[in-house]
Design a protein around this motif. Sequence first.
Motif, PDB file in Angstrom:
ATOM      1  N   GLU A  26      69.363  20.002 -10.197  1.00  0.00           N
ATOM      2  CA  GLU A  26      68.891  20.267  -8.831  1.00  0.00           C
ATOM      3  C   GLU A  26      70.038  20.503  -7.851  1.00  0.00           C
ATOM      4  O   GLU A  26      69.891  21.232  -6.883  1.00  0.00           O
ATOM      5  CB  GLU A  26      68.009  19.130  -8.339  1.00  0.00           C
ATOM      6  N   SER A  27      71.161  19.864  -8.067  1.00  0.00           N
ATOM      7  CA  SER A  27      72.379  20.099  -7.280  1.00  0.00           C
ATOM      8  C   SER A  27      73.550  19.894  -8.217  1.00  0.00           C
ATOM      9  O   SER A  27      73.421  19.241  -9.253  1.00  0.00           O
ATOM     10  CB  SER A  27      72.463  19.150  -6.083  1.00  0.00           C
ATOM     11  N   GLY A  28      74.696  20.467  -7.862  1.00  0.00           N
ATOM     12  CA  GLY A  28      75.829  20.309  -8.764  1.00  0.00           C
ATOM     13  C   GLY A  28      76.943  21.292  -8.489  1.00  0.00           C
ATOM     14  O   GLY A  28      77.101  21.770  -7.370  1.00  0.00           O
ATOM     15  N   TYR A  42      85.166  28.225  -8.349  1.00  0.00           N
ATOM     16  CA  TYR A  42      84.444  26.955  -8.423  1.00  0.00           C
ATOM     17  C   TYR A  42      83.638  26.784  -7.145  1.00  0.00           C
ATOM     18  O   TYR A  42      84.148  26.979  -6.042  1.00  0.00           O
ATOM     19  CB  TYR A  42      85.445  25.809  -8.580  1.00  0.00           C
ATOM     20  N   ALA A  43      82.375  26.412  -7.280  1.00  0.00           N
ATOM     21  CA  ALA A  43      81.513  26.218  -6.112  1.00  0.00           C
ATOM     22  C   ALA A  43      80.566  25.051  -6.363  1.00  0.00           C
ATOM     23  O   ALA A  43      80.231  24.745  -7.512  1.00  0.00           O
ATOM     24  CB  ALA A  43      80.713  27.481  -5.827  1.00  0.00           C
ATOM     25  N   THR A  44      80.144  24.413  -5.298  1.00  0.00           N
ATOM     26  CA  THR A  44      79.102  23.401  -5.384  1.00  0.00           C
ATOM     27  C   THR A  44      77.862  23.941  -4.686  1.00  0.00           C
ATOM     28  O   THR A  44      77.952  24.815  -3.821  1.00  0.00           O
ATOM     29  CB  THR A  44      79.536  22.069  -4.738  1.00  0.00           C
ATOM     30  N   TYR A  45      76.699  23.419  -5.069  1.00  0.00           N
ATOM     31  CA  TYR A  45      75.452  23.797  -4.409  1.00  0.00           C
ATOM     32  C   TYR A  45      74.637  22.536  -4.163  1.00  0.00           C
ATOM     33  O   TYR A  45      74.747  21.548  -4.899  1.00  0.00           O
ATOM     34  CB  TYR A  45      74.673  24.837  -5.223  1.00  0.00           C
ATOM     35  N   THR A  46      73.843  22.549  -3.106  1.00  0.00           N
ATOM     36  CA  THR A  46      73.100  21.354  -2.704  1.00  0.00           C
ATOM     37  C   THR A  46      71.674  21.329  -3.228  1.00  0.00           C
ATOM     38  O   THR A  46      71.079  20.259  -3.349  1.00  0.00           O
ATOM     39  CB  THR A  46      73.070  21.220  -1.174  1.00  0.00           C
TER      40      THR A  46
END
Length: 86
Positions: A37-39, A47-51
């Motif tokens: 669900e997020s990661g 490199y990226a993060t998502y909420t």
Amino acid sequence: IGRELEYVHGTPTTMSNTPLLATGTDLVVESTLGFPESGAIWVGDVYATYTSKLAQIFQGLSTATRLLPIPEKTVVTLHTFSAPPE
């Protein structure tokens, strides 16, 4: 194609359907199936993060480097952590 890439890579993998611009925080992809669900993800070599995620969108994207724009049809792979050997 996401399932085929996941099979080859062994981790959840998909492809971007639209370019990601410097002002963008959402990334439209073929599928987010198999991603948490997020990661954290790799969009090409960024490199990226998502909420959060929807069926075909990673939302709340944040990158440390902002090496954008990223073209469509870029491979997106789940960032996995490996444990050191015991």
